[in-house]
Design a protein around this motif. Structure first.
Motif, PDB file in Angstrom:
ATOM      1  N   GLY A  60      32.679 -42.480  31.572  1.00  0.00           N
ATOM      2  CA  GLY A  60      31.476 -42.050  32.285  1.00  0.00           C
ATOM      3  C   GLY A  60      31.588 -40.772  33.086  1.00  0.00           C
ATOM      4  O   GLY A  60      30.658 -40.424  33.805  1.00  0.00           O
ATOM      5  N   ALA A  61      32.703 -40.057  33.001  1.00  0.00           N
ATOM      6  CA  ALA A  61      32.866 -38.818  33.773  1.00  0.00           C
ATOM      7  C   ALA A  61      33.524 -37.741  32.916  1.00  0.00           C
ATOM      8  O   ALA A  61      34.255 -38.035  31.978  1.00  0.00           O
ATOM      9  N   TYR A  62      33.235 -36.508  33.266  1.00  0.00           N
ATOM     10  CA  TYR A  62      33.907 -35.388  32.610  1.00  0.00           C
ATOM     11  C   TYR A  62      35.304 -35.236  33.188  1.00  0.00           C
ATOM     12  O   TYR A  62      35.503 -35.376  34.396  1.00  0.00           O
ATOM     13  N   LEU A  63      36.280 -34.954  32.342  1.00  0.00           N
ATOM     14  CA  LEU A  63      37.636 -34.649  32.798  1.00  0.00           C
ATOM     15  C   LEU A  63      37.808 -33.139  32.785  1.00  0.00           C
ATOM     16  O   LEU A  63      37.657 -32.498  31.749  1.00  0.00           O
ATOM     17  N   VAL A  64      38.114 -32.583  33.954  1.00  0.00           N
ATOM     18  CA  VAL A  64      38.326 -31.144  34.087  1.00  0.00           C
ATOM     19  C   VAL A  64      39.818 -30.915  34.283  1.00  0.00           C
ATOM     20  O   VAL A  64      40.403 -31.433  35.235  1.00  0.00           O
ATOM     21  N   GLY A  65      40.445 -30.173  33.378  1.00  0.00           N
ATOM     22  CA  GLY A  65      41.869 -29.864  33.479  1.00  0.00           C
ATOM     23  C   GLY A  65      42.086 -28.596  34.280  1.00  0.00           C
ATOM     24  O   GLY A  65      41.332 -27.630  34.150  1.00  0.00           O
ATOM     25  N   LYS A  66      43.102 -28.576  35.125  1.00  0.00           N
ATOM     26  CA  LYS A  66      43.408 -27.418  35.979  1.00  0.00           C
ATOM     27  C   LYS A  66      44.890 -27.115  35.897  1.00  0.00           C
ATOM     28  O   LYS A  66      45.720 -28.004  36.050  1.00  0.00           O
ATOM     29  N   ASP A  67      45.219 -25.871  35.617  1.00  0.00           N
ATOM     30  CA  ASP A  67      46.613 -25.430  35.607  1.00  0.00           C
ATOM     31  C   ASP A  67      46.640 -23.929  35.866  1.00  0.00           C
ATOM     32  O   ASP A  67      45.588 -23.292  35.952  1.00  0.00           O
ATOM     33  N   THR A  68      47.827 -23.375  35.994  1.00  0.00           N
ATOM     34  CA  THR A  68      47.966 -21.933  36.170  1.00  0.00           C
ATOM     35  C   THR A  68      48.939 -21.393  35.136  1.00  0.00           C
ATOM     36  O   THR A  68      49.718 -22.144  34.551  1.00  0.00           O
ATOM     37  N   ASN A 103      44.402 -18.835  37.222  1.00  0.00           N
ATOM     38  CA  ASN A 103      43.919 -20.211  37.226  1.00  0.00           C
ATOM     39  C   ASN A 103      43.232 -20.481  35.898  1.00  0.00           C
ATOM     40  O   ASN A 103      42.417 -19.670  35.453  1.00  0.00           O
ATOM     41  N   LEU A 104      43.547 -21.588  35.258  1.00  0.00           N
ATOM     42  CA  LEU A 104      42.904 -21.993  34.014  1.00  0.00           C
ATOM     43  C   LEU A 104      42.196 -23.319  34.242  1.00  0.00           C
ATOM     44  O   LEU A 104      42.787 -24.246  34.776  1.00  0.00           O
ATOM     45  N   VAL A 105      40.928 -23.400  33.827  1.00  0.00           N
ATOM     46  CA  VAL A 105      40.160 -24.631  33.976  1.00  0.00           C
ATOM     47  C   VAL A 105      39.438 -24.895  32.656  1.00  0.00           C
ATOM     48  O   VAL A 105      38.843 -23.988  32.072  1.00  0.00           O
ATOM     49  N   GLY A 106      39.512 -26.136  32.192  1.00  0.00           N
ATOM     50  CA  GLY A 106      38.840 -26.497  30.950  1.00  0.00           C
ATOM     51  C   GLY A 106      38.413 -27.950  30.959  1.00  0.00           C
ATOM     52  O   GLY A 106      38.827 -28.731  31.816  1.00  0.00           O
ATOM     53  N   LEU A 107      37.564 -28.301  30.008  1.00  0.00           N
ATOM     54  CA  LEU A 107      37.150 -29.702  29.840  1.00  0.00           C
ATOM     55  C   LEU A 107      38.079 -30.379  28.853  1.00  0.00           C
ATOM     56  O   LEU A 107      38.412 -29.814  27.811  1.00  0.00           O
ATOM     57  N   ILE A 108      38.503 -31.592  29.181  1.00  0.00           N
ATOM     58  CA  ILE A 108      39.425 -32.353  28.337  1.00  0.00           C
ATOM     59  C   ILE A 108      38.629 -33.442  27.626  1.00  0.00           C
ATOM     60  O   ILE A 108      37.800 -34.110  28.247  1.00  0.00           O
ATOM     61  N   SER A 109      38.906 -33.606  26.331  1.00  0.00           N
ATOM     62  CA  SER A 109      38.202 -34.651  25.588  1.00  0.00           C
ATOM     63  C   SER A 109      39.133 -35.296  24.570  1.00  0.00           C
ATOM     64  O   SER A 109      40.049 -34.654  24.064  1.00  0.00           O
ATOM     65  N   LEU A 116      42.260 -32.895  23.482  1.00  0.00           N
ATOM     66  CA  LEU A 116      42.130 -31.446  23.444  1.00  0.00           C
ATOM     67  C   LEU A 116      41.548 -30.945  24.755  1.00  0.00           C
ATOM     68  O   LEU A 116      40.768 -31.638  25.405  1.00  0.00           O
ATOM     69  N   CYS A 117      41.933 -29.726  25.112  1.00  0.00           N
ATOM     70  CA  CYS A 117      41.358 -29.078  26.279  1.00  0.00           C
ATOM     71  C   CYS A 117      40.549 -27.889  25.793  1.00  0.00           C
ATOM     72  O   CYS A 117      41.023 -27.092  24.986  1.00  0.00           O
ATOM     73  N   TRP A 118      39.321 -27.770  26.276  1.00  0.00           N
ATOM     74  CA  TRP A 118      38.421 -26.686  25.911  1.00  0.00           C
ATOM     75  C   TRP A 118      38.381 -25.712  27.088  1.00  0.00           C
ATOM     76  O   TRP A 118      37.629 -25.905  28.030  1.00  0.00           O
ATOM     77  N   PRO A 119      39.213 -24.653  27.086  1.00  0.00           N
ATOM     78  CA  PRO A 119      39.275 -23.716  28.224  1.00  0.00           C
ATOM     79  C   PRO A 119      37.933 -23.040  28.469  1.00  0.00           C
ATOM     80  O   PRO A 119      37.290 -22.575  27.535  1.00  0.00           O
ATOM     81  N   LEU A 120      37.529 -22.991  29.729  1.00  0.00           N
ATOM     82  CA  LEU A 120      36.232 -22.436  30.091  1.00  0.00           C
ATOM     83  C   LEU A 120      36.324 -21.300  31.099  1.00  0.00           C
ATOM     84  O   LEU A 120      35.572 -20.340  31.017  1.00  0.00           O
ATOM     85  N   VAL A 121      37.213 -21.419  32.065  1.00  0.00           N
ATOM     86  CA  VAL A 121      37.293 -20.429  33.137  1.00  0.00           C
ATOM     87  C   VAL A 121      38.737 -19.988  33.314  1.00  0.00           C
ATOM     88  O   VAL A 121      39.653 -20.810  33.311  1.00  0.00           O
ATOM     89  N   MET A 122      38.930 -18.704  33.466  1.00  0.00           N
ATOM     90  CA  MET A 122      40.251 -18.148  33.761  1.00  0.00           C
ATOM     91  C   MET A 122      40.038 -17.141  34.888  1.00  0.00           C
ATOM     92  O   MET A 122      39.350 -16.138  34.696  1.00  0.00           O
ATOM     93  N   ARG A 123      40.568 -17.443  36.058  1.00  0.00           N
ATOM     94  CA  ARG A 123      40.359 -16.592  37.236  1.00  0.00           C
ATOM     95  C   ARG A 123      41.693 -16.146  37.821  1.00  0.00           C
ATOM     96  O   ARG A 123      42.632 -16.930  37.914  1.00  0.00           O
ATOM     97  N   ALA A 151      37.824 -22.814  43.850  1.00  0.00           N
ATOM     98  CA  ALA A 151      36.696 -22.011  43.370  1.00  0.00           C
ATOM     99  C   ALA A 151      36.593 -22.046  41.848  1.00  0.00           C
ATOM    100  O   ALA A 151      35.493 -22.147  41.292  1.00  0.00           O
ATOM    101  N   ALA A 152      37.725 -21.980  41.158  1.00  0.00           N
ATOM    102  CA  ALA A 152      37.713 -22.022  39.685  1.00  0.00           C
ATOM    103  C   ALA A 152      37.189 -23.368  39.195  1.00  0.00           C
ATOM    104  O   ALA A 152      36.405 -23.429  38.241  1.00  0.00           O
TER     105      ALA A 152
END
Length: 194
Positions: A60-68, A103-109, A116-123, A151-152
């Motif tokens: 029931g929730a989105y998984l957001v992956g965060k790494d650098t 910073n790398l942020v993506g949605l995990i599914s 898989l991680c779908w990268p969306l933001v790189m700051r 922020a990312a």
């Protein structure tokens, strides 16, 4: 997007972005043509959510992956280039690296039997030398490492609207400024505590 070997955000970034050499050119292109990085991220999030739909939700929730990731640079004249402690397990890279920290942020599914991680933001992560990113509120102060990480993540969660979100991060991110910042915004964190 299918990466062989150990699955980590750094390897995914190398597959999904102009990485490492052409990344600065991409950022420069967006800056010169007055594109909004926020609008680009919003469009990308909407596109991924529209295409994958409910496959992106886990319990029931989105998984957001965060790494650098660290990207070595030979020129120290570029904005954001400085010496960073290298936390990777690869001893060949040395104890530190001169370059950009991202910073790398993506949605995990789930995808079949894999994730898989779908990268969306790189700051870019601001460092202590020549910080160019600022927090504006009652006072104006340079953005710290943890502020940039939050922020990312908030860039992506804002695009998801009111949907429930959980952040997946490695043990390096299990520190009070990161955990408290997300908990204050009602976002759960999945990590291994140190």
């Amino acid at each position: 997007m299918v990466v062989e070997g150990r699955k980590c955000m750094t390897r995914l970034a190398r597959c999904a972005f102009f990485h490492p050499r052409d990344l600065s050119s991409w950022e420069r292109f967006l800056a010169e043509h007055r594109w909004s990085l926020t609008a680009v991220a919003e469009r990308l999030v909407r596109l991924v959510v529209a295409r994958l739909g409910e496959q992106l939700k886990v319990h029931g929730a989105y998984l957001v992956g965060k790494d650098t990731t660290l990207v070595a640079k030979t020129s120290t004249r570029m904005v954001g280039v400085q010496k960073w402690k290298n936390h990777s397990d690869n001893a060949d890279r040395g104890a530190s690296l001169v370059g950009h920290h991202w910073n790398l942020v993506g949605l995990i599914s789930p995808w079949g039997e894999r994730w898989l991680c779908w990268p969306l933001v790189m700051r870019l992560v601001p460092g202590l030398q020549g910080a160019r990113q600022w927090l504006v509120g009652e006072t104006v102060e340079p953005m710290r490492f943890w502020d940039a990480a939050l922020a990312a993540i908030l860039d992506v969660t804002r695009c998801l609207g009111e949907a429930a979100v959980r952040v997946v991060a490695d043990a390096y991110h299990a520190k009070a400024p990161f955990l408290n910042g997300l908990r204050a915004r009602g976002i759960d964190v999945i990590s291994r505590l140190r």
